[in-house]
Design a protein around this motif. Structure first.
Motif, PDB file in Angstrom:
ATOM      1  N   HIS A 254      -6.640  10.501   2.865  1.00  0.00           N
ATOM      2  CA  HIS A 254      -5.073  10.753   2.991  1.00  0.00           C
ATOM      3  C   HIS A 254      -4.646  12.076   3.148  1.00  0.00           C
ATOM      4  CE1 HIS A 254      -1.486  10.674   0.931  1.00  0.00           C
ATOM      5  NE2 HIS A 254      -1.585   9.700   2.043  1.00  0.00           N
TER       6      HIS A 254
ATOM      7  N   ASN B 131      -5.259  14.925  -6.055  1.00  0.00           N
ATOM      8  CA  ASN B 131      -5.805  15.616  -5.126  1.00  0.00           C
ATOM      9  C   ASN B 131      -6.014  17.315  -4.817  1.00  0.00           C
ATOM     10  OD1 ASN B 131      -6.659  12.994  -4.149  1.00  0.00           O
ATOM     11  ND2 ASN B 131      -5.406  12.578  -3.032  1.00  0.00           N
TER      12      ASN B 131
ATOM     13  N   ALA C  73       1.014  -1.262   0.067  1.00  0.00           N
ATOM     14  CA  ALA C  73      -0.135  -0.592  -0.697  1.00  0.00           C
ATOM     15  C   ALA C  73       0.967   0.920   0.025  1.00  0.00           C
ATOM     16  CB  ALA C  73      -1.195  -0.163   1.454  1.00  0.00           C
TER      17      ALA C  73
ATOM     18  N   VAL D  80      -6.666   6.272  -4.726  1.00  0.00           N
ATOM     19  CA  VAL D  80      -5.384   5.469  -5.054  1.00  0.00           C
ATOM     20  C   VAL D  80      -4.890   3.867  -4.451  1.00  0.00           C
ATOM     21  CG1 VAL D  80      -3.064   5.616  -3.932  1.00  0.00           C
ATOM     22  CG2 VAL D  80      -3.937   7.907  -4.492  1.00  0.00           C
TER      23      VAL D  80
ATOM     24  N   ALA E 299      -0.615  11.000  -7.193  1.00  0.00           N
ATOM     25  CA  ALA E 299      -1.787  12.014  -6.708  1.00  0.00           C
ATOM     26  C   ALA E 299      -2.029  12.270  -5.574  1.00  0.00           C
ATOM     27  CB  ALA E 299      -2.088  10.330  -6.001  1.00  0.00           C
ATOM     28  N   THR E 300      -1.351  13.227  -5.027  1.00  0.00           N
ATOM     29  CA  THR E 300      -0.983  14.164  -3.885  1.00  0.00           C
ATOM     30  C   THR E 300      -0.746  15.622  -5.353  1.00  0.00           C
ATOM     31  OG1 THR E 300       0.585  12.896  -2.704  1.00  0.00           O
ATOM     32  CG2 THR E 300       0.900  16.006  -3.135  1.00  0.00           C
TER      33      THR E 300
ATOM     34  N   HIS F  69       1.992   3.962  -8.838  1.00  0.00           N
ATOM     35  CA  HIS F  69       3.341   3.440  -8.030  1.00  0.00           C
ATOM     36  C   HIS F  69       2.170   2.354  -7.354  1.00  0.00           C
ATOM     37  CE1 HIS F  69       3.952   5.288  -3.880  1.00  0.00           C
ATOM     38  NE2 HIS F  69       3.276   6.754  -4.972  1.00  0.00           N
ATOM     39  N   LYS F  70       0.951   2.246  -7.173  1.00  0.00           N
ATOM     40  CA  LYS F  70       0.326   1.162  -6.387  1.00  0.00           C
ATOM     41  C   LYS F  70       0.749   0.518  -7.234  1.00  0.00           C
ATOM     42  CE  LYS F  70       0.092   4.768  -2.938  1.00  0.00           C
ATOM     43  NZ  LYS F  70       0.755   4.630  -1.333  1.00  0.00           N
TER      44      LYS F  70
ATOM     45  N   ILE G 168     -12.487   9.411   0.511  1.00  0.00           N
ATOM     46  CA  ILE G 168     -11.073   8.295   0.212  1.00  0.00           C
ATOM     47  C   ILE G 168     -12.525   6.869  -0.201  1.00  0.00           C
ATOM     48  CG2 ILE G 168     -11.035   7.311   2.510  1.00  0.00           C
ATOM     49  CD1 ILE G 168      -8.212   7.546   1.720  1.00  0.00           C
TER      50      ILE G 168
ATOM     51  N   ASN H 222      -6.137   3.747   3.307  1.00  0.00           N
ATOM     52  CA  ASN H 222      -4.931   3.453   3.404  1.00  0.00           C
ATOM     53  C   ASN H 222      -4.405   2.895   3.883  1.00  0.00           C
ATOM     54  OD1 ASN H 222      -4.458   7.001   3.498  1.00  0.00           O
ATOM     55  ND2 ASN H 222      -2.420   6.866   3.980  1.00  0.00           N
TER      56      ASN H 222
ATOM     57  N   ASP I  84     -10.444   9.920  -3.374  1.00  0.00           N
ATOM     58  CA  ASP I  84      -9.289   9.811  -3.934  1.00  0.00           C
ATOM     59  C   ASP I  84      -9.138   8.090  -3.778  1.00  0.00           C
ATOM     60  OD1 ASP I  84      -6.374   8.561  -2.936  1.00  0.00           O
ATOM     61  OD2 ASP I  84      -6.114  10.047  -1.464  1.00  0.00           O
TER      62      ASP I  84
HETATM   63  N1  PLP Z   1      -3.872   9.047  -0.886  1.00  0.00           N
HETATM   64  C1  PLP Z   1      -3.687   7.964  -1.009  1.00  0.00           C
HETATM   65  C2  PLP Z   1      -4.990   7.038   0.018  1.00  0.00           C
HETATM   66  C3  PLP Z   1      -2.379   7.223  -0.608  1.00  0.00           C
HETATM   67  O1  PLP Z   1      -2.159   5.655   0.491  1.00  0.00           O
HETATM   68  C4  PLP Z   1      -1.189   7.413  -1.082  1.00  0.00           C
HETATM   69  C5  PLP Z   1       0.008   7.486  -0.965  1.00  0.00           C
HETATM   70  O2  PLP Z   1       0.291   6.504  -0.200  1.00  0.00           O
HETATM   71  C6  PLP Z   1      -1.900   9.529  -1.949  1.00  0.00           C
HETATM   72  C7  PLP Z   1      -2.622   9.746  -1.713  1.00  0.00           C
HETATM   73  C8  PLP Z   1      -0.395   9.612  -2.380  1.00  0.00           C
HETATM   74  O3  PLP Z   1       0.341   9.580  -3.554  1.00  0.00           O
HETATM   75  P1  PLP Z   1       1.084   9.776  -4.419  1.00  0.00           P
HETATM   76  O4  PLP Z   1       2.245   9.014  -3.672  1.00  0.00           O
HETATM   77  O5  PLP Z   1       1.176   8.691  -5.537  1.00  0.00           O
HETATM   78  O6  PLP Z   1       1.396  11.321  -3.808  1.00  0.00           O
END
Ligand code: PLP
Length: 374
Positions: free
Chosen positions: A95, A73, A7, A175, A69-70, A198-199, A142, A146, A173
């Motif tokens: 997250h 978001n 994760a 991810v 994803a950051t 990357h997940k 979400i 996570n 979100d």
């Molecule tokens: N949102 C969730 C639920 C996540 O688990 C993560 C990363 O662990 C992120 C956002 C952020 O993803 P990124 O590493 O692509 O910025």
């Protein structure tokens, strides 16, 4: 090594490495140039977008590549709010890359409302719907936590939100949910959905934002107008190619039911040895959050690592901050949140490896002096 921190991030599939290498070695041209080599690089992006869209249940023109994803978001919070005025509703299970942008808006005077979680880790649906009203501009929920792997029913919630807040844009979100829940993005009914490559067996540094057709979102990064003017910056052609290759490979090797049954087996094992698996029956099969009594997760994580087992811990995404906001929102005491480890599986996790890891963790917890683990 037995790797159970998927994760956090996953090993990159060989096919994704090959795709990235080819794009760097042979297809390094500017994808926005009009000469032939540039056009070919552009065609590779288009093909990647099309195949990812096909796999996730979206139209290609609904997907915008981002750096992670950051970024996706943050984009929604920076620009989704400008699109419509009004209050914002998020869940307590978000997250940090959703929670912190929301808090930034709150500190600037916006009306940001936070829906509580149930003790199982889902958003409290009645409370969420009470917070939503005709003035709501943005709701962010979400998809899969996570921390615990708990899955929120985004489709049903989105429908319920729309009856109360017809003007609201709904973001999720995704991810930890993309390709791991079986839902197509179109079916979820959301306006925006964030994901990270990357997940899923691709490199870090590439993500996407799904923007449903017909929804306006101003660009976050302004500049050369790439990605149809929505996300400036020369496209990351190697990682976009790797993203598509990983999605393709994931689709071939992933067996959701098998992963879920392995997770259930692990949770049962931990429960029967004095630990407590958090979450509920709607849990994603890829994440198990286990409370190991009397043992600090950080210590257990390091001891397990010394014995060849890589696991996560509850507070992983909280960086240096003490405690864990999400687990606390489920009603855990701080001391309990500090004893939560996270085991996260991937499409290629082997059952024998996962069970061996579980034995090692239980043994380590005993040796570390847990009075309850046995
Ligand atoms: N949102 C969730 C639920 C996540 O688990 C993560 C990363 O662990 C992120 C956002 C952020 O993803 P990124 O590493 O692509 O910025």
């Amino acid at each position: 090594m037995i790797y159970l921190d998927n994760a956090a991030t996953t090993r990159v599939f060989d096919s994704a490495v090959t795709a990235a290498n080819e794009a760097m070695r042979d297809g390094y041209f500017n994808p926005n140039a009009t000469y032939e080599s540039g056009v070919k690089a552009r065609e590779k992006i288009d093909a990647a977008r099309k195949s990812i869209a096909n796999a996730v249940g979206a139209m290609p023109d609904e997907l915008v590549f981002t750096s992670c994803a950051t970024e996706s978001n943050n984009w929604v919070f920076a620009c989704g709010k400008k699109y419509k005025k009004g209050n914002i509703v998020i869940t307590a299970g978000e997250h940090a890359s959703v929670y912190e942008p929301a808090m930034r808006l709150k500190s600037r005077g916006d009306d940001v409302r936070i829906a509580p979680l149930t003790e199982n880790g889902n958003v409290d649906e009645n409370a969420l719907l009470r917070l939503v009203d005709e003035e709501t501009a943005l709701v962010s929920m979400i998809h899969v936590s996570n921390e615990t792997g708990v899955e929120n029913d985004i489709k049903r919630l989105t429908e319920a939100i729309r009856t109360r807040a017809p003007r609201a844009c709904v973001h999720s979100d995704g991810v930890q949910g993309l390709l791991k829940t079986g839902s197509s993005l179109h079916d979820l009914g959301v306006n925006f959905y964030s994901a990270s490559a990357h997940k899923l067996g691709a490199p870090k540094g590439i993500g996407l934002l799904y923007i449903r057709r017909g929804v306006n979102l101003a660009p976050f990064l302004a500049g050369g107008g790439q990605e149809r003017g929505l996300r400036s910056g020369t496209q990351n052609t190697p990682y976009i190619a790797a993203f598509a290759a990983a999605v393709d490979e994931f689709g071939k090797v992933n067996d959701r039911a098998q992963v879920a049954s392995l997770r259930a087996e692990l949770c049962e094992y931990f429960d029967s040895h004095g630990c407590k698996a958090l979450g509920n029956t709607s849990n994603s099969g890829y994440i198990a959050c286990i409370q190991v009594p009397d043992v600090k997760a950080e210590i257990l994580q390091n001891v397990a690592h010394d014995r060849g087992v890589v696991i996560g811990k509850g507070a992983a995404c909280s960086g240096s901050k003490r405690g864990n906001r999400v687990l606390s929102a489920m009603g855990l005491k701080q001391i309990e949140t500090e004893c939560c480890i996270r085991l996260s599986l991937f499409a290629d996790t082997k059952r024998d490896d996962a069970l061996e890891a579980a034995h090692i963790i239980i043994d380590a917890a005993r040796r570390l002096g847990s009075k309850h683990v046995g």
